[in-house]
Design a protein around this motif. Sequence first.
Motif, PDB file in Angstrom:
ATOM      1  N   ASP A 243       4.327 -51.707 -42.446  1.00  0.00           N
ATOM      2  CA  ASP A 243       5.301 -52.386 -42.687  1.00  0.00           C
ATOM      3  C   ASP A 243       5.421 -53.857 -43.598  1.00  0.00           C
ATOM      4  N   MET A 244       4.211 -54.456 -43.521  1.00  0.00           N
ATOM      5  CA  MET A 244       3.996 -55.670 -44.407  1.00  0.00           C
ATOM      6  C   MET A 244       4.243 -55.139 -45.797  1.00  0.00           C
ATOM      7  N   MET A 245       3.674 -54.187 -46.176  1.00  0.00           N
ATOM      8  CA  MET A 245       4.187 -53.590 -47.607  1.00  0.00           C
ATOM      9  C   MET A 245       5.608 -53.260 -47.902  1.00  0.00           C
ATOM     10  N   ALA A 246       6.301 -52.712 -47.043  1.00  0.00           N
ATOM     11  CA  ALA A 246       7.679 -52.286 -46.955  1.00  0.00           C
ATOM     12  C   ALA A 246       8.365 -53.556 -47.043  1.00  0.00           C
ATOM     13  N   PHE A 247       8.118 -54.504 -46.461  1.00  0.00           N
ATOM     14  CA  PHE A 247       8.845 -55.867 -46.475  1.00  0.00           C
ATOM     15  C   PHE A 247       8.865 -56.462 -47.699  1.00  0.00           C
ATOM     16  N   GLY A 248       7.519 -56.227 -48.494  1.00  0.00           N
ATOM     17  CA  GLY A 248       7.314 -56.864 -50.012  1.00  0.00           C
ATOM     18  C   GLY A 248       8.247 -56.173 -50.579  1.00  0.00           C
ATOM     19  N   ALA A 249       8.253 -54.772 -50.588  1.00  0.00           N
ATOM     20  CA  ALA A 249       9.122 -53.791 -51.439  1.00  0.00           C
ATOM     21  C   ALA A 249      10.467 -54.257 -51.366  1.00  0.00           C
ATOM     22  N   MET A 250      11.072 -54.366 -50.029  1.00  0.00           N
ATOM     23  CA  MET A 250      12.453 -54.663 -50.038  1.00  0.00           C
ATOM     24  C   MET A 250      12.835 -56.144 -50.523  1.00  0.00           C
ATOM     25  N   ASP A 251      11.733 -57.117 -50.582  1.00  0.00           N
ATOM     26  CA  ASP A 251      12.333 -58.306 -51.015  1.00  0.00           C
ATOM     27  C   ASP A 251      12.336 -58.216 -52.580  1.00  0.00           C
ATOM     28  N   ALA A 252      11.353 -57.274 -53.314  1.00  0.00           N
ATOM     29  CA  ALA A 252      11.544 -57.079 -54.665  1.00  0.00           C
ATOM     30  C   ALA A 252      12.439 -56.440 -55.149  1.00  0.00           C
ATOM     31  N   LEU A 253      13.170 -55.378 -54.186  1.00  0.00           N
ATOM     32  CA  LEU A 253      14.506 -54.996 -54.530  1.00  0.00           C
ATOM     33  C   LEU A 253      15.533 -55.852 -54.431  1.00  0.00           C
ATOM     34  N   LEU A 254      15.662 -56.419 -53.216  1.00  0.00           N
ATOM     35  CA  LEU A 254      16.788 -57.318 -52.976  1.00  0.00           C
ATOM     36  C   LEU A 254      16.982 -58.474 -54.214  1.00  0.00           C
ATOM     37  N   GLU A 255      15.697 -58.968 -54.710  1.00  0.00           N
ATOM     38  CA  GLU A 255      15.865 -59.867 -55.577  1.00  0.00           C
ATOM     39  C   GLU A 255      16.478 -59.467 -56.970  1.00  0.00           C
TER      40      GLU A 255
ATOM     41  N   GLU B   4      -0.813 -58.342 -47.980  1.00  0.00           N
ATOM     42  CA  GLU B   4      -0.071 -56.964 -48.024  1.00  0.00           C
ATOM     43  C   GLU B   4       1.354 -57.050 -48.482  1.00  0.00           C
ATOM     44  N   TYR B   5       1.856 -58.019 -47.889  1.00  0.00           N
ATOM     45  CA  TYR B   5       3.283 -58.246 -48.405  1.00  0.00           C
ATOM     46  C   TYR B   5       3.448 -58.477 -50.045  1.00  0.00           C
ATOM     47  N   ARG B   6       2.622 -59.207 -50.525  1.00  0.00           N
ATOM     48  CA  ARG B   6       2.548 -59.472 -52.035  1.00  0.00           C
ATOM     49  C   ARG B   6       2.284 -58.150 -52.658  1.00  0.00           C
ATOM     50  N   MET B   7       1.242 -57.392 -52.013  1.00  0.00           N
ATOM     51  CA  MET B   7       1.012 -56.029 -52.726  1.00  0.00           C
ATOM     52  C   MET B   7       2.159 -55.217 -52.944  1.00  0.00           C
ATOM     53  N   GLY B   8       2.904 -55.096 -51.770  1.00  0.00           N
ATOM     54  CA  GLY B   8       4.139 -54.287 -51.646  1.00  0.00           C
ATOM     55  C   GLY B   8       5.142 -54.854 -52.596  1.00  0.00           C
ATOM     56  N   TYR B   9       5.292 -55.959 -52.740  1.00  0.00           N
ATOM     57  CA  TYR B   9       6.104 -56.720 -53.743  1.00  0.00           C
ATOM     58  C   TYR B   9       5.690 -56.325 -55.103  1.00  0.00           C
ATOM     59  N   ASP B  10       4.203 -56.660 -55.376  1.00  0.00           N
ATOM     60  CA  ASP B  10       4.137 -56.527 -57.072  1.00  0.00           C
ATOM     61  C   ASP B  10       4.129 -55.130 -57.372  1.00  0.00           C
ATOM     62  N   LEU B  11       3.620 -54.183 -56.469  1.00  0.00           N
ATOM     63  CA  LEU B  11       3.778 -52.351 -56.913  1.00  0.00           C
ATOM     64  C   LEU B  11       5.140 -51.987 -57.053  1.00  0.00           C
ATOM     65  N   THR B  12       6.158 -52.644 -56.147  1.00  0.00           N
ATOM     66  CA  THR B  12       7.597 -52.338 -56.475  1.00  0.00           C
ATOM     67  C   THR B  12       8.069 -52.830 -57.611  1.00  0.00           C
ATOM     68  N   VAL B  13       7.735 -54.266 -57.998  1.00  0.00           N
ATOM     69  CA  VAL B  13       8.201 -54.646 -59.491  1.00  0.00           C
ATOM     70  C   VAL B  13       7.835 -53.924 -60.404  1.00  0.00           C
ATOM     71  N   SER B  14       6.493 -53.337 -60.484  1.00  0.00           N
ATOM     72  CA  SER B  14       5.839 -52.620 -61.457  1.00  0.00           C
ATOM     73  C   SER B  14       6.516 -51.169 -61.566  1.00  0.00           C
ATOM     74  N   LEU B  15       6.954 -50.423 -60.593  1.00  0.00           N
ATOM     75  CA  LEU B  15       7.760 -49.310 -60.348  1.00  0.00           C
ATOM     76  C   LEU B  15       9.062 -49.525 -60.955  1.00  0.00           C
ATOM     77  N   LEU B  16       9.762 -50.603 -60.711  1.00  0.00           N
ATOM     78  CA  LEU B  16      11.038 -50.752 -61.075  1.00  0.00           C
ATOM     79  C   LEU B  16      10.927 -50.917 -62.876  1.00  0.00           C
ATOM     80  N   ALA B  17       9.814 -51.925 -63.178  1.00  0.00           N
ATOM     81  CA  ALA B  17       9.879 -52.161 -64.444  1.00  0.00           C
ATOM     82  C   ALA B  17       9.728 -50.875 -65.339  1.00  0.00           C
ATOM     83  N   GLU B  18       9.172 -49.730 -64.907  1.00  0.00           N
ATOM     84  CA  GLU B  18       9.265 -48.399 -65.469  1.00  0.00           C
ATOM     85  C   GLU B  18      10.322 -47.562 -65.434  1.00  0.00           C
ATOM     86  N   ASN B  19      11.222 -48.110 -64.797  1.00  0.00           N
ATOM     87  CA  ASN B  19      12.620 -47.413 -64.634  1.00  0.00           C
ATOM     88  C   ASN B  19      12.585 -46.095 -64.380  1.00  0.00           C
ATOM     89  N   LEU B  20      11.659 -45.718 -63.210  1.00  0.00           N
ATOM     90  CA  LEU B  20      11.564 -44.317 -62.911  1.00  0.00           C
ATOM     91  C   LEU B  20      12.685 -43.684 -62.030  1.00  0.00           C
TER      92      LEU B  20
END
Length: 371
Positions: free
Chosen positions: A264-276, A238-254
């Motif tokens: 929470d697990m998906m949120a942690f993935g999203a936070m790591d994708a953002l911080l990276e 679920e961490y990886r799902m959150g990470y990958d979905l966030t990367v995809s969203l950011l790539a679209e420059n929405l």
Amino acid sequence: MASKKKVTSMDVAKEAGVSQATVSMVLNKKYNVSFSKETIHQVREAAERLGYQLPRQKTHRSGKMRKLLVVFCPTLTNPYYVMLLQGIEAVANEYGYGVFVCNTQRDLKIEENYLRMMKEVQPLGIIYACNPSFGKQVEELSQEIPVVVISNRDDEFEIDAVAINNLKPGILMARHLLELGHKDVAFIAPPLTARQHQRQKRVEGFLMEFEKAGLRDRVIVRSSEDAADTVIPGIESEYRMGYDLTVSLLAENLPITAIAALNDMMAFGAMDALLERQYRIPADMSVVGCDNTLFSRFKTIGLTTVEHFVPQKGRDACDIILKKIESQRKYRKGDEPTAIFHIEYEPKLIVRGSSGYPSEGRKRKNNKKNK
């Protein structure tokens, strides 16, 4: 007068003209070895003729051996389920019960096989840590063994439940972001399949609040592919799902200013994708989750999340099971008082450092190249 000699399986074997092992397997209905209809008929007829009775299983003689509860759990990779088990085990241990965990890994065949095993295992109670996939079978089982479901309550099933209205966490998450001034947001989730309708409820609650504000069309909902629910979950699924979905969203420059995650697990993935990608949380992007797991309290960036009292749900589910077991002991079968327990928790928002007001004029991370 001499007492009549007890008939043994060896006597039946001699009478039927087969081995003692064959008698044992046929009479115990263990047909993993193939026997002809004629052999099965011979053994059964010989046993009946001689008045042979199968010995009782040893496990039935010991009251201590029977103090067993079974927990059906979809995965042990999400801290949410570990917290539930801690609550269950705390009460079970206090009253001298053992807990056996059936990890179904969200696989229908595994869950069905475990359900079949219950007649042999003969636990005194069963706790489902999620909505059962085989509702009718579980309802039938609950007529023989106390069963409690922790999750959404399905009103068409007369089963004891410790529940949460999953619309409410979604509503709380949405209200928080709206109050902060976020209008363009994304909601990320694991697969939103029919089997996982509790997930859909959480998304639905979130969308309801934005619709009330006239901003429904400014919410982007993204979920992982349905196939992800057919794969055995790993420790970081679920961490990886959150990470990958966030990367995809950011790539679209929405033009989003906040990301809400189903848990929470998906949120942690999203936070790591953002911080990276050098996004500041919450200055550039707010993030909210749900479950209030241990990791959400980290001081570096505490996660804004929804508390719905997970360990206490486990304790309450075990308490209900013990009440039902005690009722069975006090009354003769069929005379027990009929009661359906339904405990529902009111979730509450825990605000931490991952959410804040959107910056003035910021609809997206301007001039930021996604790496």
